[in-house]
Design an enzyme around this catalytic site. Structure first.
Site, PDB file in Angstrom:
ATOM      1  N   HIS A 225      44.048  48.484  43.152  1.00  0.00           N
ATOM      2  CA  HIS A 225      44.013  48.754  44.595  1.00  0.00           C
ATOM      3  C   HIS A 225      43.131  47.747  45.328  1.00  0.00           C
ATOM      4  CE1 HIS A 225      40.439  51.740  43.993  1.00  0.00           C
ATOM      5  NE2 HIS A 225      39.956  50.615  44.458  1.00  0.00           N
TER       6      HIS A 225
ATOM      7  N   ASP B 223      42.780  49.946  38.993  1.00  0.00           N
ATOM      8  CA  ASP B 223      44.225  50.227  39.080  1.00  0.00           C
ATOM      9  C   ASP B 223      44.945  49.252  40.020  1.00  0.00           C
ATOM     10  OD1 ASP B 223      43.373  51.060  41.568  1.00  0.00           O
ATOM     11  OD2 ASP B 223      44.128  53.117  41.398  1.00  0.00           O
TER      12      ASP B 223
ATOM     13  N   ASP C  68      37.566  50.856  54.656  1.00  0.00           N
ATOM     14  CA  ASP C  68      37.965  52.241  54.394  1.00  0.00           C
ATOM     15  C   ASP C  68      36.800  53.209  54.531  1.00  0.00           C
ATOM     16  OD1 ASP C  68      36.667  51.240  52.140  1.00  0.00           O
ATOM     17  OD2 ASP C  68      38.459  51.242  50.901  1.00  0.00           O
TER      18      ASP C  68
ATOM     19  N   GLU D 200      46.254  52.614  47.063  1.00  0.00           N
ATOM     20  CA  GLU D 200      46.523  52.916  45.664  1.00  0.00           C
ATOM     21  C   GLU D 200      47.930  52.443  45.290  1.00  0.00           C
ATOM     22  OE1 GLU D 200      44.054  53.622  44.040  1.00  0.00           O
ATOM     23  OE2 GLU D 200      42.966  55.417  44.646  1.00  0.00           O
TER      24      GLU D 200
HETATM   25  P1  PGA Z   1      33.803  48.047  42.846  1.00  0.00           P
HETATM   26  O1  PGA Z   1      35.099  48.691  43.488  1.00  0.00           O
HETATM   27  O2  PGA Z   1      33.484  46.853  43.672  1.00  0.00           O
HETATM   28  O3  PGA Z   1      32.735  49.084  42.965  1.00  0.00           O
HETATM   29  O4  PGA Z   1      34.144  47.702  41.448  1.00  0.00           O
HETATM   30  C1  PGA Z   1      36.147  47.856  43.892  1.00  0.00           C
HETATM   31  C2  PGA Z   1      37.239  48.694  44.500  1.00  0.00           C
HETATM   32  O5  PGA Z   1      37.430  49.845  44.080  1.00  0.00           O
HETATM   33  O6  PGA Z   1      37.929  48.204  45.405  1.00  0.00           O
END
Ligand code: PGA
Length: 259
Positions: free
Chosen positions: A137, A135, A66, A142
């Site tokens: 994702h 959450d 992304d 999302e």
């Molecule tokens: P993080 O984020 O590895 O910084 O915890 C994971 C994500 O949001 O997919």
């Protein structure tokens, strides 16, 4: 079901996944790696750095999950910059072979289709590294994301913007939109490797692996994939009902079975 591996700490997790990636690099003529950003995959990249000496990475292709929309690619927190700093440079990859979705507003209408075509032209992703958001994702898909979705624009939730504000001067600087591989894109990768560390991920991990398959928990899409490895520390695994079974299964894993 996914293979769930519960390890002592992040560096053991990083080593486990890096070993598998090195095996791919050594055995597949044109390996394609799905790259994730965020804090979670860093131990994998660190472990890879230690292991890649003497291995030919000139043919290794990468596709990031992304990118923020409208961010200057030169901004230190654009995912193009993050992937350059954390993956391309330290691992000595060819920057021409590592793609990040194009978040430029001018070309955003066809950026998703362009990205899907580039992945298909490369023969698809062999191993996709995934983190998971609080959450639920994966990528920036999302809650509510379609399981059939392809690379496209999404609006970031307030929760994700708050989670990512630590990388910016303030939450107001976190972009509101992103372009992300879809759940359908991710499910086309041949092997999914999802990592999660820390108590803050425990609810999302339990919902994704042991809850219903639901668009409300985008990471539950991994239940639909035939080859998934989930690597967790104890804290991230702490809400799993079958944790003891996963430990037992891994402890008794046949030597002939790879990751
Ligand atoms: P993080 O984020 O590895 O910084 O915890 C994971 C994500 O949001 O997919």
């Amino acid at each position: 079901m996914a293979e769930v591996v519960i390890v002592e700490n992040r560096s053991v997790a990083g080593a486990l996944v890096a070993d598998e990636i090195v095996r791919l690099i050594d055995t597949i003529p044109e390996p394609v790696l799905g790259l994730a950003t965020g804090s979670t995959p860093l131990p994998v990249y660190e472990a890879l750095r230690e292991r890649l000496d003497g291995h030919d990475v000139s043919h290794l292709r990468g596709f990031a999950l992304d990118e923020y929309v409208g961010i200057d690619p030169a901004h230190p927190e654009s995912y193009r910059s993050v992937i350059t700093r954390e993956v391309i440079e330290p691992l000595g990859l060819d920057p021409e072979l590592v793609r990040v979705p194009n978040g430029a507003v001018e070309t955003i209408e066809h950026a998703g289709d362009d990205y899907e075509k580039a992945i298909a032209d490369a023969g698809g992703v062999d191993l996709q590294i995934l983190g998971i958001g609080t959450d639920g994702h994966i990528g920036f898909n999302e809650p509510g994301s379609s399981f059939a979705s392809s690379t496209r624009i999404k609006t970031l939730t307030q929760q994700t913007r708050e989670d990512n504000a630590r990388f910016f001067d303030s939450i107001h600087d976190v972009p509101q939109h992103c372009i992300t591989q879809g759940l359908g894109t991710i499910l086309r990768a041949r092997h999914l490797v999802l990592l999660a560390f820390g108590e803050g991920k425990a609810d999302a991990v339990a919902a994704a692996l042991e809850g219903p398959v639901s668009a409300m928990v985008p990471a539950s899409a991994v239940q639909l994939h035939a080859h998934v490895t989930v690597v967790l520390d104890e804290a991230a695994a702490s809400k799993l009902r079958l944790a003891d079974y996963y430990r037992y299964t891994y402890a008794n894993k046949p030597a002939w079975q790879g990751l």
